[in-house]
Design an enzyme around this catalytic site. Sequence first.
Site, short mmCIF file in Angstrom:
data_model
loop_
_atom_site.label_atom_id
_atom_site.label_comp_id
_atom_site.label_asym_id
_atom_site.label_seq_id
_atom_site.Cartn_x
_atom_site.Cartn_y
_atom_site.Cartn_z
CG ASP A 13 47.66 39.18 43.69
OD1 ASP A 13 48.00 40.12 42.96
OD2 ASP A 13 47.34 38.06 43.25
CG ASP A 15 44.45 39.64 37.98
OD1 ASP A 15 43.21 39.72 38.00
OD2 ASP A 15 45.18 40.43 37.37
#
Length: 255
Positions: A13, A15
């Site tokens: 991922d 953020d």
Amino acid sequence: MSAKPLLRAVIFDVDGTLADTEAEGHRVAFNEAFKTWGLPVYWDVAEYGRWLGVPGGKERIAAYWRAHPELPPISESEIRALHEFKTRLYHEMVDQGAIPLRPGIVPLLQSLSEHGIRVAIATTTARPNVEHLLEATIGPAGTHPFDVIVAGDEVPQKKPAPDVYWEALRQLDLTPAEAVAVEDSEPGYQAAVGATLATVVVINAYSEGRPFPQACRILDNFMNARVLDQPDHEPISQVTATHLADWAGLRLPSR
């Protein structure tokens, strides 16, 4: 007894995972956009955290407006324009070096590269956000190690749906049994688990204390990391490819 599958890829991922972009990045850009547009909205750290459960910036704005009917009406086109303006502000922050990678990310990427393990990105954020962050912290396309990037707007449904992970696996030409996901939040964790991936969760301030019952390991960082699901475990000075393979029950490729 058959041998364990090889770990062939790690899917990250962005953020909150690669970088702590939320509290002092996206949140700040949202607030500046609201102010510039003359909108009576300000998200402090706690308030922004309450809305992080809505994946996607445009979706977050829309959900907030639905929950606050006292605010001036806003159309879908205005939401798109407001979000585009916010994104430009965020890119300026990233380009100025205001948002570094989380400690330990670069050594982990180096460890994966040394073992010939591919790395990919599966994120809810828009592709330009990813490209700006990578260029500011590692280098432009061709110099950073990520050869597969799947962004939220490129699949039918954003996290917590597993679509971004299925698409990343398709582009990597791998099965879920050959990869590990690295996430920081409940929606991301749900997406990775929904794609039947072994998932390592590295929490941040917004996800601390949240439940991740199917994670194969829960940490508080990539460097000098506490193993939160094994409180008696000694801190880990640096998370490596070996750790990820062991936690997922996979083998490292031969070097």
